[in-house]
Design a protein around this motif. Structure first.
Motif, short mmCIF file in Angstrom:
data_model
loop_
_atom_site.label_atom_id
_atom_site.label_comp_id
_atom_site.label_asym_id
_atom_site.label_seq_id
_atom_site.Cartn_x
_atom_site.Cartn_y
_atom_site.Cartn_z
N GLN A 176 17.64 10.88 27.57
CA GLN A 176 16.43 10.11 27.35
C GLN A 176 16.40 9.71 28.47
OE1 GLN A 176 16.12 6.66 24.73
NE2 GLN A 176 14.76 8.01 23.43
N THR A 177 17.20 9.01 29.21
CA THR A 177 17.06 8.46 30.61
C THR A 177 16.36 9.53 31.81
OG1 THR A 177 18.37 6.53 30.12
CG2 THR A 177 17.72 7.28 32.79
N ARG A 436 4.28 21.17 30.62
CA ARG A 436 5.66 20.57 30.72
C ARG A 436 5.91 19.19 29.83
NH1 ARG A 436 7.61 21.35 37.02
NH2 ARG A 436 6.39 23.41 37.53
N LEU A 437 4.88 18.48 29.81
CA LEU A 437 5.14 17.18 29.08
C LEU A 437 5.18 17.55 27.51
CD1 LEU A 437 2.66 14.40 30.48
CD2 LEU A 437 5.09 14.96 31.11
N ASP A 441 8.10 16.08 25.23
CA ASP A 441 7.86 15.48 23.99
C ASP A 441 8.58 15.99 22.94
OD1 ASP A 441 5.64 13.67 25.39
OD2 ASP A 441 4.28 14.78 24.71
N ALA A 442 8.88 17.23 22.97
CA ALA A 442 9.43 17.83 21.86
C ALA A 442 11.00 17.57 21.94
CB ALA A 442 9.31 19.27 21.79
N ALA A 443 11.51 17.43 23.09
CA ALA A 443 12.90 17.11 23.34
C ALA A 443 13.01 15.58 23.12
CB ALA A 443 13.27 17.07 24.96
N ILE A 446 13.38 15.22 19.25
CA ILE A 446 14.76 15.72 18.81
C ILE A 446 15.74 14.48 19.16
CG2 ILE A 446 16.62 17.40 19.36
CD1 ILE A 446 14.69 19.14 19.71
N ILE A 447 15.63 13.82 20.26
CA ILE A 447 16.62 12.79 20.55
C ILE A 447 16.26 11.66 19.52
CG2 ILE A 447 17.31 11.02 22.10
CD1 ILE A 447 16.59 13.23 24.54
N VAL A 448 14.98 11.20 19.37
CA VAL A 448 14.73 10.05 18.37
C VAL A 448 15.40 10.38 16.72
CG1 VAL A 448 13.04 9.11 17.10
CG2 VAL A 448 12.92 9.36 19.78
N SER A 449 15.03 11.58 16.66
CA SER A 449 15.77 12.20 15.24
C SER A 449 17.14 12.04 15.20
CB SER A 449 15.18 13.68 15.19
OG SER A 449 15.64 14.20 13.71
#
Length: 514
Positions: A176-177, A436-437, A441-443, A446-449
């Motif tokens: 995420q960072t 690119r954003l 945003d999609a990545a 997925i991380i938040v999920s």
């Protein structure tokens, strides 16, 4: 209940006697809610304070193995175990301290992390000014008790599984960072003219002409003046005045160009402008303003600082305000308006995004500035991205800091230097950034999920643990009922504390009151 287990209240397996009073030493370690990492349920940031500067809540003398449970909303899931390194630290009275009697303290530490415990305590919160759960409600909560050897095996398995789970969560946070840094690098490259080929480069390669940004700026300034003249004529007409000649046009103040000597060099074909050169700035409506008697108003949605985030609008909670029809007409947002926050915390200065007709009718508060671009060939997203990236340093430098808040006025906002690429290059930059954003945003989604999935998995593991399904049982273990009898017997044989004697002064006050 699994074989050999028993059920009891927290009160029966914990000690009520937690020493209270001022710290012993002049300098001590203090633990409050802010010291707890809610995700890992650990103390991560203990504070060293002086006795003379100690908060009034620094009253509880802690021991190794004490289980700390926050009593206040919304921090009821802030629980932690006092480690050996923090022996003799002082805890805030915002914690309820559970000091275990004969049971494994880690057993209780894991148990108060369960959804069942947190939800039960949340339903018992009382108080308006300081919403909190009462200690007696925490102590009366009933919990399962496994035999001591089984407690040890379950705790060991929980620690093993949570170590792996925490490692996965830590990897997600690192990713995420990295995504956040990559997002910043994309915006930086976009605003420096390094994300896509410049219009000058393409024109040379293709053997054609192009319109550099300085010509675009001249057209913008022409539009700016035309807008001013139209507004002046409308005001004179509303006042019943008709100009006899064009001398009133001399009142127009030509805008100043930025001092490029202090600014970075731009790519070929770009030019520097200021926000006030390319956009009309407008403050918003003031809350709680006095109204004339009989003035007709109606409710209308409005944007607050909380709604205007960096690179996005948060419209889940949208409040309404009373405004007149003239105010609504003057402040109504239209597609392409660039929004900038006027103040708040220092990191909120200038934060904003673009209004894209999310609502049919919406105005803005006075703490949110509106920049309405004079020319359609200036892309509002490019301007906002610049304000959210390079503009941050400008806002922090130029903002006014008071005791609790920072702010920036409209004059300083208007003086924000803005790089202006050729119009066609702006469109390519915006398209590339959005491409690119969208991937970022999609990545991030997925991380938040996966964060949510990890928390569900954590609760599932805890549920299995306290149902006796995480490790095999041993029929030779001493039953928990025998352990509870020992605890009860120990409590029954403990001498009662002598009652506190009232001072003669207190007695005399009581007698006088009677």
């Amino acid at each position: 209940m699994p074989s050999g287990w028993a059920s009891t209240a927290i009160d029966e397996v914990t000690d009520r006697d937690v020493d209270q009073g001022a710290p012993y030493s002049d300098t001590f370690t203090y633990l409050d809610i802010g010291c707890v990492d809610n995700a890992r349920k650990q103390i991560v940031a203990p504070k060293v304070v002086r006795k003379s500067e100690a908060p009034s809540r620094a009253r509880q003398r802690l021991r190794v193995g004490d289980v700390l449970v926050s009593m206040t909303r919304p921090n009821l899931n802030a629980v932690a175990l006092v480690p050996t390194s923090l022996q003799a630290s002082i805890g805030s009275t915002g914690f309820h301290v559970l000091r275990c009697k004969l049971i494994n303290p880690k057993w209780l530490h894991f148990l108060v992390q369960t959804t069942g415990f947190v939800e039960a305590m949340s339903s018992l919160v009382q108080g308006a000014l300081y919403p909190a759960v009462r200690p007696k409600d925490i102590r009366s909560y009933r919990i399962p008790i496994a035999p001591l050897p089984e407690q040890k095996r379950i705790v060991a398995e929980l620690e093993k599984q949570f170590t792996r789970l925490d490692a996965g969560v830590a990897a997600l946070k690192r990713l995420q960072t990295h995504l956040k840094r990559y997002r910043a690098s994309v915006l930086k490259a976009a605003c420096e003219g390094k994300l896509v080929p410049t219009e000058a480069e393409l024109a040379r390669k293709e053997g054609r002409d192009y319109e550099p940004a300085d010509k675009l700026l001249k057209r913008i300034l022409k539009e700016r003046r035309a807008k001013w003249e139209a507004d002046q004529l409308a005001k004179m007409k509303a006042a019943g005045k008709t100009p006899k000649d064009d001398r009133w046009k001399a009142k127009y103040v030509e805008p100043s160009l930025p001092n490029v000597a202090t600014l970075p060099r731009l790519p070929e074909g770009w030019t520097w402008a200021t926000l006030s050169l390319i956009a009309e700035l407008k403050g918003g409506i003031t809350k709680g303003q006095k109204r004339a008697s009989g003035e007709r108003v109606r409710l209308v949605p409005y944007l607050r600082v909380a709604n205007v985030q960096r690179g996005r609008l948060s419209l889940a909670i949208l409040k309404q305000i009373e405004a007149t029809e003239d105010e609504i007409a003057e402040l109504k947002l239209v597609r392409g308006d660039v929004l900038f926050n006027e103040g708040g915390d220092r990191d909120k200065l200038g934060r904003g995004w673009v209004w894209q007709d999310e609502l049919e009718e919406c105005i803005h508060q006075n703490h949110v500035f509106r920049a309405r671009l004079f020319h359609a060939r200036v892309n509002p997203k490019f301007v906002s991205w610049y304000g959210n990236s390079f503009g941050q340093k400008y806002f922090v430098t130029e903002g006014k800091q008071t005791t609790n808040l920072a702010s920036i006025n409209m004059t300083k906002l208007g003086a924000l230097p803005v790089p202006l690429p050729p119009a066609t290059e702006q469109e390519r930059i915006v398209a590339e950034v959005e491409s690119r954003l969208s991937i970022l945003d999609a990545a991030e989604a997925i991380i938040v999920s996966n964060f949510k999935r990890a928390e569900r998995l954590r609760q599932s593991i805890l549920k299995r643990a306290f149902e006796g399904k995480l490790v095999p049982q041993d029929p030779t273990d001493e039953p928990a009922s025998v352990l509870l009898e020992r605890i009860r017997s120990s409590a029954a044989n403990r001498p009662d504390k002598p009652a506190k004697r009232r001072s003669p002064k207190s007695k005399s006050k009581t007698a006088a009151a009677i």
